[in-house]
Write an enzyme that holds these catalytic residues in place. Structure first.
Site, mmCIF file in Angstrom:
data_model
loop_
_atom_site.group_PDB
_atom_site.id
_atom_site.type_symbol
_atom_site.label_atom_id
_atom_site.label_comp_id
_atom_site.label_asym_id
_atom_site.label_seq_id
_atom_site.Cartn_x
_atom_site.Cartn_y
_atom_site.Cartn_z
ATOM 1 N N ASP A 1 4.478 -38.040 162.917
ATOM 2 C CA ASP A 1 5.864 -38.444 162.636
ATOM 3 C C ASP A 1 6.765 -38.132 163.839
ATOM 4 O O ASP A 1 7.535 -37.177 163.827
ATOM 5 C CB ASP A 1 6.349 -37.713 161.386
ATOM 6 C CG ASP A 1 7.639 -38.298 160.827
ATOM 7 O OD1 ASP A 1 8.253 -39.139 161.504
ATOM 8 O OD2 ASP A 1 8.043 -37.902 159.717
ATOM 9 N N HIS B 1 10.398 -41.228 161.342
ATOM 10 C CA HIS B 1 11.235 -41.685 160.237
ATOM 11 C C HIS B 1 12.719 -41.618 160.565
ATOM 12 O O HIS B 1 13.524 -42.315 159.945
ATOM 13 C CB HIS B 1 10.900 -40.945 158.926
ATOM 14 C CG HIS B 1 11.412 -39.544 158.816
ATOM 15 N ND1 HIS B 1 10.628 -38.438 159.055
ATOM 16 C CD2 HIS B 1 12.622 -39.059 158.462
ATOM 17 C CE1 HIS B 1 11.333 -37.340 158.840
ATOM 18 N NE2 HIS B 1 12.548 -37.693 158.485
ATOM 19 N N SER C 1 15.241 -32.996 159.904
ATOM 20 C CA SER C 1 14.185 -33.885 160.377
ATOM 21 C C SER C 1 14.352 -34.129 161.874
ATOM 22 O O SER C 1 15.424 -34.506 162.336
ATOM 23 C CB SER C 1 14.242 -35.220 159.637
ATOM 24 O OG SER C 1 13.850 -35.070 158.308
#
Length: 713
Positions: free
Chosen positions: A220, A84, A648
């Site tokens: 991810d 992402h 992230s």
């Protein structure tokens, strides 16, 4: 309001720090954390984590694209981050013919690696405390504007002293709302190329339904590579550039781990607001966040309709939609968690204790702090609601494009011929960037929908918007008709139309353009601030700074860490479970498996579809060296590390500093974590590095990338 938000971002937490709580400066690890970390399982020295003179862990951690974290995992500049985090770059490089976002991409060699238009990574070089120097420039008699000007003058000097003639980027940051200051030195690399990414059905498995939820089953991750010139220095993109030989890269462990094993995360957390007063929490829960949630959903519903109709529109808007959807669920989770935990109530108790302490002091310095803060919030509740409705509208490209291009064009028209020739290439590049991927039917309906919502729900709205709403009964149909006609009569309706105008520009035509008038009205209102608002904001900023200063004096023996503000931090904790969940097939609820992933598989479903090859690998149990010792293939896992947005892509490391996972999310039960830390519920959700390597090796067949890594077996 903008200065208020900035101040809230630069805060810290006031309650006693728990073992797993805190986003710590690397330069303070030895003094504040090292003993605790050793007891929990750290086997490195502080010098091996952060060193100015020798290679250390910090040299392998980069800020990725300005909003995420990534890590260097090979001696050839290979970069690992979240799918992402790379989403926008992957979408940018994708076309209907070569749809890397949906189908995945794996470069077989350096020549096949793909360069996004604008992507950089930032290496952290060093930091230092300049609090005494900065605070010597200000005094209590200054207004907030005078204080800011004096600090900015000193910041410019510090930047000049440490940038080594432009080699480095130097950033001076405020902490504890202007009570401390540190400078950070960075080195930026702008030639970063896509190496590999799984298809969306792996990288975003679970979609919005699973976002912020546990158990999770997503791969991810994505891979990029940093390139440099022949001497290893930063350089703009060139075919002559070579993969960077970094100062340090992380070893990658496939040994696995057990519950209660030590885990630490290094990364660039974006912001926390743990000094936020009760009034600020109540404002967010009752006014600001509900507006954000409602406006986000309005945009998402319209965008999704057009994205489902056309594959290219889906690619062009995938990143924007994902960003809005992420914050939409985040803000609703924050509302629910802050209410459930009665966070404002617990803050009020602390503030009352502080007020009693302040009254007992010999000085009156802190006596009026809380009354000023509380009155400020009561005066700005409705404006915070307005600002959130307006901010979401300004995420619509058609709302801001005319203003951005129009102001540049006004400047262009006013120049002489020689200056126009100098400005024109920059203007043409801006035109190209702003119109790239713009789909007018989507933009028109999103803007009309947002204008209707803004006019319905917000107070003291932009004057031109109010006039249009009053004239047309503020109906959705009327707004759609107005926007359709405005676009049809606008020089901004297409790149071709605006370029034609630029060939024969006319200032009167520009200033009377219906989209330019509307866009200017929105941006002017967004930036507007009355004298009364400025006065109260100044009072608030000073009171907020004094509140933090006073609360630290009130509790002088506590260990404090600064609130997140996109500077490099370390957080440490353990691999740890949540209570057993029947939806998780794992024996303990701190990890998930490929078996559980397959159980969620729904063929053809937008969120839970899965490539057939992955199903085949599961059915054949072809897990290679990446299976756990108990035979299952691990997918995701939990730790109790203290992270937030910006983390992230951060590496999860064991006690030896070896890579065991990749952080990508938190759990919705702990959504209040940006304001108050809950050591019982707070969890970081990460991709197990063994799942990442399995996908690279067994699924993608990119064994040449596995060969680059320093594997610890």
């Amino acid at each position: 309001m903008k200065k208020l938000l900035f101040c809230l971002f630069l805060a810290t937490f006031i309650l006693p720090v728990r073992a797993n709580e805190g986003m710590w400066f690397l330069m303070h690890i030895e003094r504040l954390n090292y003993v605790d970390m050793q007891k929990m399982g750290l086997q490195l020295t502080p010098e091996e984590i952060y060193s100015i003179n020798n290679h250390s862990l910090k040299d392998a951690i980069v800020q990725f694209g300005g909003g995420c974290t990534a890590e260097i995992i090979s001696d050839k500049g290979l970069v690992l981050t979240n799918h992402h985090c790379g989403y926008g770059n992957i979408a940018e490089l994708s076309t209907e013919e070569n749809d890397y976002l949906n189908n995945g991409f794996w470069a077989k060699n350096y020549e096949e690696e793909l360069k996004p238009e604008n992507l950089s990574v930032r290496f952290f070089v060093r930091m230092d405390d300049v609090s005494k120097r900065m605070l010597a420039q200000v005094n209590d008699s200054m207004s907030e504007d005078e204080r800011e000007a004096a600090l900015n003058r000193e910041i410019a000097k510090i930047q000049e002293e440490n940038n080594e003639d432009g080699k480095y980027t130097v950033s001076v940051k405020s902490f504890y709302s202007g009570n401390e200051f540190y400078y950070f030195v960075y080195e930026d690399y702008n030639d970063v190329r896509l190496v590999g990414t799984p298809p969306k059905d792996i990288g975003k498995f679970g979609g919005d339904t699973d976002n912020w939820e546990w158990p999770r089953h997503t791969g991810d991750f994505s891979l990029f590579r940093v390139y440099a010139d022949q001497d290893g220095n930063p350089a703009e993109y060139s075919e002559d550039n070579v993969p960077l030989n970094p100062k340090y890269h992380l070893p990658t462990s496939i040994r696995g781990f057990e519950e209660n094993d030590f885990a630490m995360i290094l990364g660039y957390p974006g912001r926390t607001n743990r000094w936020m007063p009760a009034g600020g929490i109540e404002q967010n829960v009752e006014y600001a966040y509900p507006a954000w949630v409602e406006a986000s959903k309005a945009s998402m519903d319209v965008m999704k309709k057009y994205m489902d109709e056309k594959p290219q529109v889906n690619l062009d808007y995938a990143s924007s939609y994902a960003g809005i959807a992420n914050y939409w669920k985040n803000r609703q989770g924050m509302i629910d968690a802050l209410k459930q935990h009665k966070t404002a109530k617990s803050k009020r108790k602390e503030e009352k204790k502080f007020q009693r302490w302040a009254k007992k002091q010999k000085t009156d310095k802190y006596k009026n702090v809380m009354p000023v803060i509380n009155e400020y919030y009561s005066k700005t509740n409705k404006s915070s609601e307005h600002d959130n409705y307006l901010m979401l509208m300004l995420r619509t490209r058609l709302a801001t494009l005319p203003y951005r291009l129009g102001k540049t064009t006004e400047y262009y028209i006013d120049q002489n011929e020689a200056k126009q020739a100098e400005v024109l290439p920059k203007l043409e590049k801006e035109i190209n960037n702003l119109y790239d991927g713009l789909y007018l039917p989507l933009e028109k309906e999103v803007l009309a929908t947002q204008l209707k919502l803004y006019s319905d729900k917000a107070d003291n709205i932009a004057p031109k918007v109010k006039a249009i709403a009053d004239e047309n009964n503020n109906s959705q149909e009327a707004w759609q008709t107005y926007i359709d006609q405005a676009v049809e009569n606008s020089i901004f309706k297409s790149e071709e139309s605006f370029t034609a105008f630029l060939n024969n520009p006319d200032m009167e035509v520009l200033k009377n353009d219906p989209l330019y008038v509307l866009s200017t009205d929105l941006l002017t209102r967004y930036r507007a601030k009355s004298d009364e608002e400025k006065e109260w904001e100044d009072k608030y900023q000073k009171a907020f700074r004094l509140m933090i200063q006073g609360m630290r004096k009130q509790n002088p023996d506590e260990k404090y860490y600064p609130d997140a503000n996109s500077t490099l931090r370390l957080t440490y904790g353990k691999i740890i479970s949540l209570p057993k969940d029947p939806s998780n097939d794992a024996k303990k609820n701190y990890y998930t498996t490929l078996k559980g992933t397959i159980a969620k598989y729904q063929p053809g479903d937008e969120e839970f579809n899965m490539p057939k090859k992955l199903v085949d690998l599961y059915e054949s149990r072809d897990f290679g060296q990446y299976a756990d010792k108990d035979g299952y293939l691990p997918v995701n896992f939990l730790t109790d590390n203290d992270i937030t947005g910006g983390n992230s892509g951060s590496p999860v490391l064991n006690g030896k500093g070896e890579l065991i996972g990749l952080a990508f999310d938190g759990n919705i039960e702990a959504m209040a974590g940006d304001v108050i830390f809950d050591d019982k519920l707070q969890r970081t959700i990460s991709v197990d590095i063994r799942y990442v390597l399995f996908l690279i090796d067994k699924y993608a067949g990119a064994t040449h990338l596995i060969d680059e890594l320093t594997l610890v077996k």
